[in-house]
Design an enzyme around this catalytic site. Structure first.
Site, PDB file in Angstrom:
ATOM      1  N   SER A 192     -53.316  19.602 -76.524  1.00 12.30           N
ATOM      2  CA  SER A 192     -53.269  20.748 -75.623  1.00 12.30           C
ATOM      3  C   SER A 192     -53.483  22.033 -76.422  1.00 12.30           C
ATOM      4  CB  SER A 192     -51.946  20.757 -74.847  1.00 12.30           C
ATOM      5  OG  SER A 192     -52.014  21.647 -73.761  1.00 12.30           O
ATOM      6  N   GLU A 316     -56.401  15.190 -66.058  1.00 15.42           N
ATOM      7  CA  GLU A 316     -55.613  16.169 -66.804  1.00 15.42           C
ATOM      8  C   GLU A 316     -54.718  17.020 -65.912  1.00 15.42           C
ATOM      9  OE1 GLU A 316     -55.310  16.813 -69.993  1.00 15.42           O
ATOM     10  OE2 GLU A 316     -56.981  15.814 -71.005  1.00 15.42           O
ATOM     11  N   HIS A 409     -52.414  14.842 -68.290  1.00  7.90           N
ATOM     12  CA  HIS A 409     -52.284  15.625 -69.511  1.00  7.90           C
ATOM     13  C   HIS A 409     -51.068  15.173 -70.318  1.00  7.90           C
ATOM     14  CE1 HIS A 409     -53.158  19.172 -71.934  1.00  7.90           C
ATOM     15  NE2 HIS A 409     -51.885  19.527 -71.877  1.00  7.90           N
TER      16      HIS A 409
END
Length: 521
Positions: A192, A316, A409
């Site tokens: 990330s 995600e 994610h």
């Protein structure tokens, strides 16, 4: 291999760690001086040396952030402080010869997170690497470009969090041999915002030679800000401080971290009005520390020529729709984010996602916009410079699917760090997924460890290039696809990033209703 000692002499002093379960660990080693007082908003300085033995047996402070982000257990929180520039090391207890080094940069949108969350024990046991995890400055203290407010009385340096990461990598070069690591074989990896840090470091001149391989997991290259955005965000932040401080520039040094954090929260809301999903904190393309946008640098062949693994997760945005609403996924957000594109590009993108403006389709568009499409652009450029391997993480357990997350994610972190096969992960694999989770975990850890050691994954994972576009699908079983979702990839190829959206304005009638999360693939 012999039994190594937990006492290590570093360039700054002697440290002692702890031995447990076949591992040695050292926690809370300073890699730079505390960035407090006159060092606030300044580039990191060398750590202050010490005499005697420094007992590095517990994690130190997290960077200042909202307290809710520092939870470590029931009614337990990690302390926060500007004195946060520390790192942690884990190594096999039995080691000889230099081992590959893996340096992890945590994520959290550059506003939250801590190295304490990512222990690394399972990864070290599975791969035999020396593992390093780092803290760095966050939010306004680390990623607000205040250089425009410098004067004879006060100097503000820029790209502080990025500079912190470079300083940590320099510490590794100076000291990791004492822990059994090879300073000539360092892999930097992150997820990330940490993935963004990796793709940014690839284009950071001062990071040259500090790492030799890179793994970018769910990088969000758009978190790297053009100068005009960074300047606007800094000016807005100072205006917010001016509502409660007669001299807001002086308040940048006199305000408490909590007061700066509250102003940062306000700024984040204002940034979201300027552009949906825009985050005001990130590395700045300042022409000095970061001379060029990393996507452009990759396309121009100017990224550091090190082997790269880069990839994203299949859905995600589900995480953000469910629990972490920093990425708006409404139809209005999609339209606003595409304003900077030409009409032809906008039409091509929306045509590639049948069903727009259905909520699940909007989530897919925004997830692809922020994570997948720019990661493909990085891979396209970098693959002409150095060996590049691309993945898509598709694995999900029945329970993750049932609660609406799927392979969203950060879920690949559970495989990288062995959480799927831990006591915590047993909850997610309780519906008959334990064996599959073990196979996926072993595959990911073997590939990450082999890549750190040799520059290539262990499994039959072909290199990526713009002719074949081979993508490793991490699932049970593993497989390779060539140019998956090619129509969508081609549509996004004409779109630079949401940094093209003009500053100003907002989203009229922005939808805030709860949206059911489901998987559109």
């Amino acid at each position: 291999m012999g039994q190594a000692d937990t006492t290590v002499t570093t360039a700054d002093g002697v440290v002692d760690g702890v031995a447990y379960d076949g591992l040695h660990s050292w926690r809370g080693i300073p890699y730079a001086a505390p960035p407090m007082g006159d060092r606030r908003f300044r580039a990191p300085q060398p750590p202050v040396g010490w005499r005697g033995v420094r007992h590095c047996v517990s994690f130190r402070n997290a960077a200042p952030q909202a307290r809710r982000y520092t939870t470590t257990g029931i009614n337990k929180h990690q302390p926060v402080s500007e004195d946060c520039l520390t790192l942690n090391v884990i190594a096999p207890a039995r080691r000889s010869g230099p081992l590959p080094v893996m340096v992890f940069i945590h994520g959290g949108a550059y506003i939250l997170g801590s190295s304490q969350t990512y222990r690394g024990d399972s990864l070290v046991r599975a791969t035999g690497v020396v593992y390093v995890s780092i803290n760095y400055r966050l939010g306004a203290l680390g990623y607000l470009d205040l250089t425009g407010f410098s004067s004879e009385a006060r100097t503000f340096d820029g790209n502080l969090g990025l500079r912190d990461q470079v300083a940590a990598l320099q510490w590794v070069q100076r000291n990791i041999a004492g822990f059994g690591g090879d300073p000539d074989n360092v892999t930097v990896f992150g997820e990330s915002a940490g993935g963004n840090a990796v793709t940014t470091l690839l284009a950071t001149p001062s990071a040259e030679g500090l790492f030799h391989r890179a793994i970018a997991q769910s990088s969000a290259p758009a978190l790297t800000l053009p100068q005009k955005w960074a300047t606007k965000f800094a000016e807005t932040f100072v205006d917010i401080l001016g509502e409660t401080h007669p001299d807001p520039v002086a308040a940048l040094h006199t305000a408490t971290p909590a007061q700066l954090g509250h102003a940062g929260d306000r700024l984040a809301r204002e940034a979201g009005k300027l552009v949906p999903g825009a985050q005001p904190f990130g590395p700045t393309i300042d022409g000095e520390i970061l001379p060029q946008d990393p996507i452009e640098a990759a396309g121009d062949g100017r990224t550091h020529p090190v082997p790269l693994i880069i990839g994203t997760n299949r859905v995600e945005a589900n995480l953000f729709a469910k629990v972490f609403p920093v990425l708006p996924t409404s139809p209005g957000a999609v339209r606003r984010s595409l304003e900077g594109a030409t009409p032809e590009v906008r039409e091509a993108i929306l045509t590639a996602y049948p069903g727009f403006p259905e909520p699940a389709v909007c989530r897919k568009i925004m997830g692809d916009m922020i994570f997948w499409a720019p990661s493909v652009a990085i891979a396209d450029g970098h693959s002409a410079t150095a060996p590049t391997y691309v993945y898509r993480y598709d694995y999900s357990t029945r329970i993750l699917d049932w609660i609406g997350f799927g392979p969203t994610h950060a879920m690949e972190l559970m495989a990288v760090f062995g959480l799927l096969t831990s006591r915590v992960g047993s909850v997610l694999t309780a519906a008959g997924d334990k064996r599959a989770a073990r196979r996926v975990t072993e595959a990911v850890q073997n590939d990450w460890g082999s890549f750190a050691a040799t520059g290539a994954p262990r499994s039959a994972w072909p290199r990526y290039d713009t002719e074949t576009r081979a993508v490793r699908i991490i699932d049970d079983p593993l497989r390779t696809e060539f140019d998956p979702k090619g129509e969508r990839r081609a549509a996004w190829s004409g779109y630079r990033s949401y940094a093209e959206v003009p500053l100003g304005g907002g989203i009229a009638g922005e939808e805030r209703e709860h949206q059911k999360v489901d998987d559109v693939g």
